[in-house]
Design a protein around this motif. Structure first.
Motif, PDB file in Angstrom:
ATOM      1  N   ARG A 148      -9.987   4.932  10.249  1.00 13.68           N
ATOM      2  CA  ARG A 148      -9.539   6.211  10.814  1.00 13.68           C
ATOM      3  C   ARG A 148      -9.642   7.348   9.813  1.00 13.68           C
ATOM      4  O   ARG A 148      -9.715   8.509  10.203  1.00 13.68           O
ATOM      5  CB  ARG A 148      -8.109   6.069  11.323  1.00 13.68           C
ATOM      6  N   ALA A 149      -9.611   7.014   8.534  1.00 10.78           N
ATOM      7  CA  ALA A 149      -9.703   8.048   7.499  1.00 10.78           C
ATOM      8  C   ALA A 149     -11.125   8.562   7.330  1.00 10.78           C
ATOM      9  O   ALA A 149     -11.346   9.580   6.678  1.00 10.78           O
ATOM     10  CB  ALA A 149      -9.189   7.510   6.165  1.00 10.78           C
ATOM     11  N   GLU A 205      -4.210  -1.765   6.934  1.00  9.01           N
ATOM     12  CA  GLU A 205      -4.997  -1.158   5.864  1.00  9.01           C
ATOM     13  C   GLU A 205      -6.421  -0.879   6.319  1.00  9.01           C
ATOM     14  O   GLU A 205      -6.985   0.194   6.060  1.00  9.01           O
ATOM     15  CB  GLU A 205      -4.994  -2.091   4.647  1.00  9.01           C
ATOM     16  N   THR A 209       3.779   7.805  12.669  1.00  6.44           N
ATOM     17  CA  THR A 209       3.082   9.034  12.292  1.00  6.44           C
ATOM     18  C   THR A 209       3.880  10.263  12.724  1.00  6.44           C
ATOM     19  O   THR A 209       3.995  11.242  11.985  1.00  6.44           O
ATOM     20  CB  THR A 209       1.683   9.067  12.934  1.00  6.44           C
ATOM     21  N   GLU A 263      -6.510   2.020   8.866  1.00  2.37           N
ATOM     22  CA  GLU A 263      -6.390   3.320   8.207  1.00  2.37           C
ATOM     23  C   GLU A 263      -7.676   3.694   7.492  1.00  2.37           C
ATOM     24  O   GLU A 263      -8.061   4.867   7.460  1.00  2.37           O
ATOM     25  CB  GLU A 263      -5.217   3.314   7.238  1.00  2.37           C
ATOM     26  N   ARG A 264      -8.373   2.699   6.912  1.00  6.19           N
ATOM     27  CA  ARG A 264      -9.643   2.990   6.251  1.00  6.19           C
ATOM     28  C   ARG A 264     -10.672   3.516   7.232  1.00  6.19           C
ATOM     29  O   ARG A 264     -11.421   4.451   6.927  1.00  6.19           O
ATOM     30  CB  ARG A 264     -10.171   1.724   5.558  1.00  6.19           C
TER      31      ARG A 264
END
Length: 560
Positions: free
Chosen positions: A153-154, A147, A550, A150-151
């Motif tokens: 990388r976003a 989580e 992915t 992803e935060r």
């Protein structure tokens, strides 16, 4: 950033007085040694946590006992050359060779303390050590969770200029009138909090409205609410809007420049624009239609979008050029991040990233912009409702230019819209290209000709209003349905029904399910993007999840 010895002692004293260690600082006793492996893991963990907490850097201090914060001193790499060599040693084991900002030695109570200044992970790039990502869980080290990865990388790969805190700025640098206006707008945006807001002091309000960070003034707060004389805080960037009035021969007749606070300047610019009455005859009536040349919402939305998306690091101004009796041109610096206006309007795909996300959030809270992506579409529909040309976007890598025309440009265009109220916005965008003599795709030409809306030969097409309403031909009705397709909820339901029925779904299977059911006006790439947006919305709402990779996703239904 270099610190003096006194500044370092103050920082250390402040950290020692904290109730407990948090994610962005760590004390280690390390009287004699600390393994390189442990040092590297702490570097990765503290760097990633600093990024997630919006801090510029984190601290690791050796020679401090973490249990009671007592200074015990350390002999870790007592030789300065050996201490300095750590920068290269860490860089050799991290992504993009990220390493310490600086390594400091200070004497506290006549004992040596080593302070490592660790940079926050770059936007969009989590920091690993020897290929592994680390984080903090309370006072312990742990693997960086998916989580959190992803935060990070976003995040945009570009730092959010608007979110930067200005340490020297205080609440006294904000304009009182702008602050009062901000409170009013916030209460109107969130009416359920109207009574509660009255009990908030100014700093509490600014934090709640996400204009400040823990009471610290940000660039966003200054741009929207700052006093004009406080603009030096953002130098060499500018926070200025230049309004210019030109005649039809492009001769400048008047101008004025507006500065901070932008929350008030937007209204001042709006008052400058000569929004006169426009009269024209509607088909089938002897009485003229009378409307304002520019819908007020369109003016404010276009200007607020310029403020929200301006690339302030380019150190330029926002321009509002009014060509009397004809049009208004809005320009701001920086590329149009979604890439295509058609993507935003036709595919109903709001922006997933913003150039100035902190500023955009604050503007949303102050009722200045719509972050759901609906603002641009509303502008198109307002122009459509009065039969005026649609907003015209000219996009380059350096600038966004939006032209709003305040009159009927082609009476045939207006007649077609009046006679065919069921035209889709997609079709009107195509017709708008014809009246502006812009190039059309072959599929667009074919579609408009089948509907009997244009005549002529390439490249000289013109709008035809000979038919009083949409044709009743069965084939054309079928073509219309294929072009219009369905709304997003229909496609989302199809995806969920497929996953519930078969347990899982690959991307290839979902593509096969939807590709031939999407609008025929979308090319294959646009259809792929549409499907990605649908899947993304279901994932964000925690309805489905990807249990694959992915490159090879496998979507499953999340049971609640």
């Amino acid at each position: 950033m270099m610190f003096s010895n006194d500044e370092l002692l103050n920082i250390l004293d402040h950290l020692r007085r904290q109730a407990s260690e948090n994610e962005v600082f760590e004390f280690k006793e390390a009287k004699a040694d600390l393994s390189f492996e442990e040092l590297g893991r702490y570097f990765s963990a503290l760097s990633n946590e600093a990024n997630l907490r919006g801090e510029k850097y984190a601290w690791l201090a050796l020679g401090i006992r973490d249990k009671d914060r007592a200074v015990v001193g350390t002999q870790y790499r007592a030789s300065r050359p050996k201490l300095d060599s750590l920068k290269k040693e860490i860089a050799d084991q991290t992504v993009d060779r990220i390493t310490f900002i600086e390594i400091f030695e200070v004497m506290v109570e006549e004992k040596r303390v080593v302070m490592f200044q660790i940079p926050a992970a770059p936007h969009g790039i989590p920091v690993s050590f020897k290929g592994h990502y680390y984080a903090r869980e309370g006072e312990s080290l742990a693997p960086l969770s998916l989580e959190k990865i992803e935060r990070i990388r976003a995040q945009s790969t570009q730092q959010d200029w608007s979110a930067v805190v200005i340490p020297e700025a205080t609440i006294d640098d904000l304009d009182p009138l702008a602050l009062a206006k901000a409170r009013t707008n916030y209460a109107e945006k969130f009416p359920e909090k109207a009574e509660e807001i009255k009990s908030w002091d100014d700093l509490t309000f600014l934090n709640k409205a996400k204009l400040t960070k823990r009471g610290k003034i940000t660039r966003a707060a200054l741009i929207l609410l700052g006093r004009e004389e406080a603009e030096y805080f953002i130098n060499p960037s500018e926070a200025k809007i230049r309004w210019v009035l030109r005649d039809l021969k492009n001769q400048e007749k008047d101008y004025e420049t507006f500065s901070m606070p932008f929350l008030l300047s937007v209204e001042k610019v709006h008052q400058k624009i000569r929004n006169l009455k426009y009269r024209y005859m509607k088909d089938g009536t002897l009485f003229p239609e009378e409307v304002l040349k520019y819908e007020p919402f369109v003016i404010r939305e276009a200007l607020n979008n310029c403020i929200a998306h301006q690339d302030y690091e380019k150190c330029g101004r926002i321009n509002v050029i009014e060509v009397e009796d004809e049009k208004i041109i809005f320009t701001n610096l920086g590329e149009f991040i979604p890439g295509s206006v058609e993507k935003v309007v036709m595919e109903d795909a709001p922006e997933e990233t913003y150039r100035n996300p902190f500023l955009v959030t604050a503007m949303f809270n102050l009722k200045m912009v719509d972050t759901a992506g609906g603002g641009i579409k509303k502008m198109f529909n307002f122009q459509r409702s009065r039969y005026f040309p649609l907003p015209d976007y000219e996009l380059t890598e350096k600038r966004v230019k939006v032209t709003i025309t305040g009159k009927v440009l082609d009476m045939e265009f207006a007649r077609v819209l009046a006679k065919n109220p069921d035209l889709t916005l997609e079709e009107i965008i195509m017709l708008d290209k014809v009246q502006k003599q812009h190039s059309l795709l072959e599929s667009e030409v074919s579609h408009l000709k089948k509907l009997g809306l244009i005549e002529g030969r390439k490249p000289n097409y013109f709008i035809s209003s000979k038919v009083s309403s949409r044709t009743t031909d069965v084939d054309l009705k079928t073509q219309y349905v294929k072009q219009k397709a369905f709304d997003d909820d229909h496609y989302r339901s199809m995806i969920l029904e497929y996953i519930r029925t078969y347990g899982t779904a690959t991307r290839k299977e979902i593509d096969s399910l939807l590709m031939d059911k999407l609008s025929v006006l979308l090319d294959n790439k646009q259809k792929q993007n549409k499907i990605s947006n649908l899947l993304g919305s279901l994932r964000r709402e925690h309805v489905i999840k990807n249990e694959g990779t992915t490159n090879k996703p496998k979507y499953v239904y999340i049971r609640t």
